[in-house]
Design a protein around this motif. Structure first.
Motif, PDB file in Angstrom:
ATOM      1  N   ALA A  28       0.844  -1.188   0.000  1.00 25.96           N
ATOM      2  CA  ALA A  28       0.000   0.000   0.000  1.00 25.96           C
ATOM      3  C   ALA A  28       0.882   1.242   0.000  1.00 25.96           C
ATOM      4  CB  ALA A  28      -0.901  -0.006   1.226  1.00 25.96           C
ATOM      5  N   ASN A 166      -4.634   0.024  -2.591  1.00 24.17           N
ATOM      6  CA  ASN A 166      -4.638   0.243  -1.143  1.00 24.17           C
ATOM      7  C   ASN A 166      -3.754   1.420  -0.774  1.00 24.17           C
ATOM      8  OD1 ASN A 166      -6.247  -2.037  -0.611  1.00 24.17           O
ATOM      9  ND2 ASN A 166      -4.445  -3.331  -0.918  1.00 24.17           N
ATOM     10  N   GLN A 193      -9.084   1.571  -1.492  1.00 28.91           N
ATOM     11  CA  GLN A 193      -9.343   1.110  -0.130  1.00 28.91           C
ATOM     12  C   GLN A 193      -8.359   1.843   0.758  1.00 28.91           C
ATOM     13  OE1 GLN A 193      -9.929  -2.432   1.537  1.00 28.91           O
ATOM     14  NE2 GLN A 193     -10.774  -3.539  -0.203  1.00 28.91           N
ATOM     15  N   VAL A 194      -8.849   2.324   1.861  1.00 22.63           N
ATOM     16  CA  VAL A 194      -7.964   3.185   2.640  1.00 22.63           C
ATOM     17  C   VAL A 194      -7.893   2.746   4.093  1.00 22.63           C
ATOM     18  CG1 VAL A 194      -9.744   4.884   3.229  1.00 22.63           C
ATOM     19  CG2 VAL A 194      -7.372   5.593   3.122  1.00 22.63           C
TER      20      VAL A 194
ATOM     21  N   LEU B  21      -5.440  -4.408   3.366  1.00 22.36           N
ATOM     22  CA  LEU B  21      -5.967  -3.531   4.403  1.00 22.36           C
ATOM     23  C   LEU B  21      -7.384  -3.976   4.708  1.00 22.36           C
ATOM     24  CD1 LEU B  21      -4.612  -0.297   2.871  1.00 22.36           C
ATOM     25  CD2 LEU B  21      -3.598  -1.742   4.582  1.00 22.36           C
ATOM     26  N   ARG B  23      -9.880  -2.428   6.358  1.00 19.03           N
ATOM     27  CA  ARG B  23     -10.837  -1.425   6.770  1.00 19.03           C
ATOM     28  C   ARG B  23     -12.258  -1.731   6.289  1.00 19.03           C
ATOM     29  NH1 ARG B  23     -13.296   0.910   9.472  1.00 19.03           N
ATOM     30  NH2 ARG B  23     -13.474   3.121   9.885  1.00 19.03           N
ATOM     31  N   GLN B  24     -12.381  -2.100   5.034  1.00 20.60           N
ATOM     32  CA  GLN B  24     -13.710  -2.171   4.459  1.00 20.60           C
ATOM     33  C   GLN B  24     -14.439  -3.444   4.818  1.00 20.60           C
ATOM     34  OE1 GLN B  24     -12.197   0.254   2.803  1.00 20.60           O
ATOM     35  NE2 GLN B  24     -13.958   1.570   2.717  1.00 20.60           N
TER      36      GLN B  24
END
Lengths: 571, 284
Positions: A28, A166, A193-194, B21, B23-24
């Motif tokens: 990312a 990402n 996506q963060v 990641l 998060r979602q």
């Protein structure tokens, strides 16, 4: 599954084996979108590298201009002159406006910007517009942010020759969870996506990496170090205290406030031209231009005051008004004494919350655009009782570098030399709780709780045979519920009939390491083994807009019929 | 509930997605708290001994975080890290640690695995004010004492050291000879009040390892110092219960209640998901 649209052409990035199994791990990238400047960085396999745009800049201006049909931002676009940015066609400082309602003082202060920020003072989002060919064309902070992010993303994809999906984005400590959802929305608009990371914690991670590296090279002792991180940019001032050891940055406390270089600038502008607000209130083309002129001159003067003790200001504002003045550093500091005082309070509060005395501090790291201001540096040395501040961290690149490190860690890639053997342990920046005991805010997860966190409290009813209770979730530090940020609300139903004060309503809050908040609620009768009804599990925030009047309307409609009070434990 | 611990794939069907990641993604708060949670105390969780310093606790905490933090281990690490954070929060504050030690230690000593054969001595005849105690750390395993008073002392073959099996198991003379025969003078006369604490602390406590390193058992280096600290805390606890104490953090009992409560919800939730999974995939 279909073939991925992109294939990684470069053979230096991944091994063939990894490519065949999946496109992950994908590193990312780290993005720092500041109020005035933005940058993007990535872990290149051995270190963090800031990516440059076509004009060879690592640090780019955060603005979007609506001059042509398609808006363009500061990453790809180049202004022919600084004044272009102040013509009303360029939107900037969006980081200060995102997720704020028009009753917010920060939004009101933004009304002196060259573009249009209109407020109706009813607690809804402000109207933001850019002047394009004599038309005020509306936009939103999310849209402006998304444009920066897309430009940064395109730039990075071109250079890294792979799709970027990402990102780790840095955010101010004082952002409410609602503001975070707006930032996430902007990222979603950009197709990303963060993961969000408070700015000073990113700096702390970079500091942890440097300490670890020193140990590897046989330079450092490897013992625990406690660092005070101070980060002040154009829009926000953030403080963190982190205990760093063994590559782990363990945040002890956070503090933040929306004060920054922009406030210094506006205060100074007001000082230089006391009636500036009334002069520029019309917002004709001329006024905007003159306001822009004053802005540029003031900004320039403030920059110079970091290196010299006084500066000569000489500007023709047109319309017969000329401004000629010598501004000294003392005057600048006097005019902004309130801002500096606020900084001081934040630092002291953070040290207090972290239960750290100045004698425990190993290093004081000062970053951000305001870190060059002598008053700020002196302030930090004074409070920390240190003769020198930590060096070796670039003030403008620190946050983005830390974000890139976090991106690499979270992507799960290993590093043969152990350079990525790091971890950032975060804390909650604000307390989260519910409205109870009348109009009080009862924190359930206190501020500075290590994440992931889970806590619960037991409440009870205020009416006999009360079957429903309204759970209103807030985030903040104020004792009165409505002075905090409203995150959402839901009703717990089917409370078994009982006299008031008997049913036990448990509110459990759970924050995972990616900062997602879930609220669980259930009701039981004392002695009962099982809850009377199914559990409620609610993802927060649930409120979309109009925070100001939402809670008010709920209170007006239901009054005290669905209230809760904290259950006093006997004995 | 064996299925609970062995179904990590439930929430993460795509294992290769583990490191993106998170998060979602929305995963239900699952129960990955294993049954042992109920019996693991904070020290065992952190893999440190009860008398370890703040620095040792810190280092152990960081090492475990680096392994189990959800940023590294994925969502599976969530529950574990929650407990780790709780343990660390309590043990890093002197006042809360003392309170915790008292409640844990008190429980252990009074209700713990008390009985012969588990390292604790029994009494022959009436209880006397003085008792025998072997400092296992100093003992070289020469068997001299066992030889002289075989009904009192015994060899702990696994640890290679002697300990008291039965207080006053032999006559006074035999005991006196064996005490004097010890080449390293590690047999002590102690007050009977001190005995149970000392014997408790002589028990090796399991120490959690990091990967292949550092696992094993641990005994406080200076058992007498450790016992002193321990007894002080016991006294404090008595006083506290007398005058009432203001608790800031959770007591172990509260923590326990919390864990059970959350486990209950999660168990139900898990069954919900499980039934759904069975419905969807069961027929294939």
């Amino acid at each position: 599954m279909a073939e991925p649209i992109y294939t990684v052409a470069s053979d230096s990035e991944t091994t063939g084996e990894e490519k065949t199994t999946s496109t992950f791990p994908e590193i990312a990238v780290g993005i720092d979108i500041g109020t005035s400047q933005c940058s993007i960085a990535v872990w290149n396999g051995s270190q963090v590298e800031l990516l440059k745009n076509t004009r060879n800049q690592k640090i780019m201006r955060s603005y979007v201009t609506f001059k042509d049909e398609t808006p363009s931002g500061g990453v790809s676009n180049e202004l022919s002159h600084e004044y272009d940015m102040l013509s009303g066609a360029a939107i900037f400082n969006m980081k200060r406006l995102i997720g704020r309602v028009d009753t917010d003082p920060v939004v009101r202060a933004s009304k002196s910007l060259p573009f249009l920020v209109q407020t109706l003072d009813i607690g809804v989002r402000p109207f933001v517009a850019a002047l394009v060919n004599n038309v005020w064309r509306s936009t939103t902070p999310e849209e402006v942010l998304a444009i920066f992010i897309v430009e940064l993303k395109v730039m990075a994809e071109y250079q890294l020759k792979r799709p970027i999906r990402n990102v780790v984005l840095t955010i101010p400590v004082s952002f409410s969870r609602f503001q975070l959802t707006r930032v996430e929305r902007a990222c979603a608009m950009a197709g990303l996506q963060v993961r969000l990371m408070p700015e000073p914690t990113a700096v702390a991670l970079l500091y942890a990496q440097q300490q670890q590296q020193a140990v590897h090279e046989g330079m450092g002792s490897g013992s625990e170090k406690i660092a005070l991180i101070f980060n002040m940019g154009a829009g926000y001032c953030d403080v963190a205290v982190s205990a760093v050891g063994g590559g782990v940055s363990q945040i002890r406390a956070l503090a933040g406030s929306p004060i920054g270089g922009e406030d210094l600038l506006q205060n100074t502008m007001k000082y230089l031209l006391p009636n500036s607000e009334s002069i520029f209130s019309h917002r004709g083309i001329d006024e905007i231009r003159r306001m822009g002129l004053l802005r540029v001159v003031t900004q320039d003067a403030i920059h110079k005051l970091s290196y010299q003790s006084s500066v000569q200001i000489d500007v023709n504002l047109g319309n017969g008004s000329k401004l000629r003045k010598v501004l000294s550093r003392e005057e600048f500091e006097m005019v902004n004494s309130k801002v500096f005082e606020k900084c001081e309070n934040l630092i002291k509060q953070c040290l207090h919350d972290a239960r750290v005395g100045t004698e425990d501090l190993s290093d004081v790291v000062v970053v951000g655009g305001c870190s060059y201001i002598p008053k700020i540096r002196n302030l930090l040395m004074e409070i920390s009782k240190k003769k020198a501040l930590h060096e070796g961290i670039d003030p403008l690149e620190a946050a983005v570098s830390g974000a890139a490190l976090e991106g690499a860690i979270a992507s799960g890639i290993g590093d043969p030399f152990g350079s990525l053997d790091l971890l950032s342990i975060q804390v909650t920046p604000l307390a989260i709780g519910i409205r109870a005991d009348g109009n009080s805010f009862i924190p359930i997860i206190p501020k500075n709780t290590t994440m992931p966190a889970r806590k619960e409290l037991v409440f009870t009813t205020v009416q006999d045979n009360q079957s429903e209770a309204l759970i209103v979730v807030y985030e903040g530090e104020e004792t009165r519920a409505e002075e905090n940020h409203l995150l959402g609300y839901f009703k717990i139903i089917g409370i078994p009939p009982a006299p008031k004060g008997i049913p036990e309503i448990t509110i459990c809050m759970d924050i995972d390491s990616s900062n997602m908040l879930r609220v669980l609620a259930w009701a039981t009768l004392p002695g009962g083994q099982h809850p009377a009804t199914p559990y409620m599990e609610v993802k927060m925030p649930t409120v979309d807009d109009g925070h100001g009047w939402c809670a008010e309307a709920l209170h007006g409609k239901y009054g005290a019929t669905m209230e809760l009070v904290t259950l006093r434990k006997k004995g | 509930m064996p299925a609970m611990a062995s179904s990590p794939s439930l929430a993460h069907p795509n294992d290769h997605n583990k490191h993106i990641l998170r998060r979602q993604r929305w995963t239900a708060i699952r129960c990955s708290v294993r049954e042992r949670t109920n019996e693991t105390n904070y020290y065992e969780l952190l893999g440190v001994s009860a008398d370890s310093s703040a620095q040792e606790i810190k280092e152990a905490y960081r090492k475990l975080q680096k392994k189990y933090h959800p940023d590294i281990a994925g969502q599976e690490g969530h529950e574990y890290t929650l407990r780790l954070n709780e343990a660390y929060r309590v043990l890093m504050r002197d006042d809360q640690r003392k309170e915790y030690d008292t409640s844990m230690g008190g429980m252990r000593v009074r209700f713990g695995n008390y009985g012969p054969g588990l390292g604790y001595s029994s009494w022959k005849g009436p209880v006397r004010p003085q008792a025998l105690f072997v400092d296992g750390n100093a003992c070289i395993g020469c068997r001299e004492c066992v030889h002289n008073a075989s009904n009192t002392f015994t060899m702990d073959e696994t640890l290679g050291r002697a300990r008291v099996k039965v207080q006053y198991g032999d006559n006074d003379q035999k005991i006196q000879v064996s005490v004097e025969s010890c080449p390293v003078n590690c047999i002590y006369w102690v007050e009977k009040e001190e005995l149970e604490v000392l014997e408790y602390l002589m028990q090796p406590l399991p120490k959690e390892g990091y990967g292949v390193f550092g696992g094993g058992w641990e005994i406080p280096a200076n058992v007498f110092m450790a016992a002193k600290a321990f007894t002080k805390q016991l006294k404090r606890q008595k006083q506290d219960t007398k005058y009432g104490t203001e608790t800031v953090g959770e007591t172990p009992a509260q923590a326990e209640a919390r864990v059970t409560a959350t486990m209950k919800i999660q168990r139900e939730k898990f069954y919900g998901v499980w039934n759904w999974v069975k419905q969807v995939f069961g027929d294939r």
